[in-house]
Write a protein that holds these residues in place. Structure first.
Motif, mmCIF file in Angstrom:
data_model
loop_
_atom_site.group_PDB
_atom_site.id
_atom_site.type_symbol
_atom_site.label_atom_id
_atom_site.label_comp_id
_atom_site.label_asym_id
_atom_site.label_seq_id
_atom_site.Cartn_x
_atom_site.Cartn_y
_atom_site.Cartn_z
ATOM 1 N N LYS A 246 -8.705 -11.390 19.291
ATOM 2 C CA LYS A 246 -9.141 -10.356 18.347
ATOM 3 C C LYS A 246 -7.971 -9.488 17.871
ATOM 4 O O LYS A 246 -8.200 -8.475 17.210
ATOM 5 N N THR A 266 -12.102 -7.793 15.079
ATOM 6 C CA THR A 266 -10.677 -8.150 15.064
ATOM 7 C C THR A 266 -9.827 -6.987 14.546
ATOM 8 O O THR A 266 -10.210 -6.274 13.617
ATOM 9 N N CYS A 283 -14.308 -5.134 11.018
ATOM 10 C CA CYS A 283 -12.998 -5.283 11.649
ATOM 11 C C CYS A 283 -12.166 -4.031 11.387
ATOM 12 O O CYS A 283 -12.597 -3.125 10.675
#
Length: 360
Positions: A246, A266, A283
């Motif tokens: 990630k 991520t 993310c």
């Protein structure tokens, strides 16, 4: 003096004499120059020479900019003709006088093959001018140090080996900033995007530190492996799976499709000069390599491109550190400084890491 003071004869009688005397003063010679260029077509309005209200904020696209298209088109035509750098900003850092010079070319023009010679000539003129004026350091910003343009500035050093001004591409500090942005305890990272001098150095440092570096493309894997020592190459992994980590270290060329394949949550950490386009809301995205400037940096009235107020790119900071530390060497081509030494110097002079993550 204000126009109405002139009309009604209420202006100070010494104004004319003062103006004439000011013209006789020698131009201020800075210690450090950062050489940048225009980015988007709207970036010209974000300069100090444009609108102060826009310059004080990170680059963003506003709907009312469409009304300025006639002026924008005129500025584009001007950049094709005008062949000289201009001063964008003047700052003071302790006893160092700083200036930012801009090449009058937009980012898109750097990718036009027949424009490259013209751009390189302007960069070369700026370096020679800095050398003749006795400027200590000139740092190359954005695409002024592109590999395909001038081999990270090495072209100009080969042409002028006797330069006294130190030409700096700032790669060492950029590497240090990225390495110190990776969360503690990370054992594996994905390296994606167009490889560069910075990317190769990051991969080498991580591999030597026992962190696995995952590439998703076989050609990238082969190119990177050839750059690493045999010991470091043992931590280089080729994978077809996008869910391996990630923590993604990304450069230019990262596609929308690749971002969509990354696992939820991520962290995208750019190592490139330009930020990736944010396509994921689930993310997190770091800024491009940068640090917060100390309070004693004066006259900071505008933002550096997309960065927040009083945040400076690693490439710009590198030139300042070079002058403060009195390093007597260039940092161009394949040349790299000790990243730990550069990182400690940045902290020692009051620059702070960016700890805040900006969500998409």
């Amino acid at each position: 003096m204000p126009l109405y003071d002139y009309i009604y004869d209420t202006m100070d009688k010494s104004s004319g004499t003062l103006y004439e005397k000011s013209l006789e003063r020698e131009a201020e010679v800075p210690d450090v120059v950062h050489l940048t260029h225009l980015t988007t077509l709207e970036s010209i309005y974000h300069l100090r020479l444009g609108f102060a209200s826009l310059a004080s904020k990170p680059h963003t696209s506003k709907w009312y900019m469409l009304l300025m298209w006639p002026v924008t088109l005129w500025s584009i035509m001007l950049t094709w003709i005008y062949g000289y750098t201009f001063v964008v900003e003047r700052n003071l850092f302790k006893n160092l006088k700083l200036q930012t010079w801009a090449i009058p070319k937009y980012r898109i023009q750097y990718f036009v093959q027949w424009q490259r010679e013209s751009i390189n000539n302007m960069i070369e003129k700026a370096i020679i001018e800095a050398d003749q004026k006795g400027i200590k350091v000139l740092s190359l910003g954005l695409l002024n140090q592109a590999k395909q343009l001038n081999s990270n500035g090495e072209l100009h050093l080969r042409r002028h080996p006797q330069l006294k001004v130190k030409v700096v591409d700032g790669s060492s500090l950029a590497v240090a900033v990225v390495l110190n942005s990776i969360p503690k305890g990370t054992s594996q990272v994905v390296l994606r995007g167009r490889f560069s001098k910075v990317a190769n150095s990051i991969a080498l440092a991580l591999s030597q530190g026992g962190i696995q570096v995952v590439t998703l493309d076989e050609e990238d894997y082969k190119r990177l492996k050839a750059k690493l020592t045999p010991e470091a190459a043992t931590n280089l992994v080729l994978s077809k799976c996008y869910n391996v980590s990630k923590t993604w270290l990304v450069g230019d060329g990262l596609s929308k499709n690749e971002q969509l394949k990354a696992p939820k949550g991520t962290l995208f950490i750019p190592y490139s000069q330009f930020p990736p386009r944010k396509v994921r809301k689930d993310c997190f995205y770091f800024n491009t390599p940068a640090m917060i400037a100390p309070k004693h940096l004066e006259n900071v009235d505008s933002c550096e491109n997309w960065l927040p107020r009083r945040v400076m790119s690693a490439w710009r900071i590198a030139g300042i550190l070079h002058a403060l530390e009195g390093w007597n060497e260039h940092e161009c081509g394949d040349m790299m400084l000790d990243t730990q030494k550069v990182w400690k110097a940045s902290l020692g002079h009051g620059f702070c890491p960016l700890s805040k993550i900006s969500a998409a």
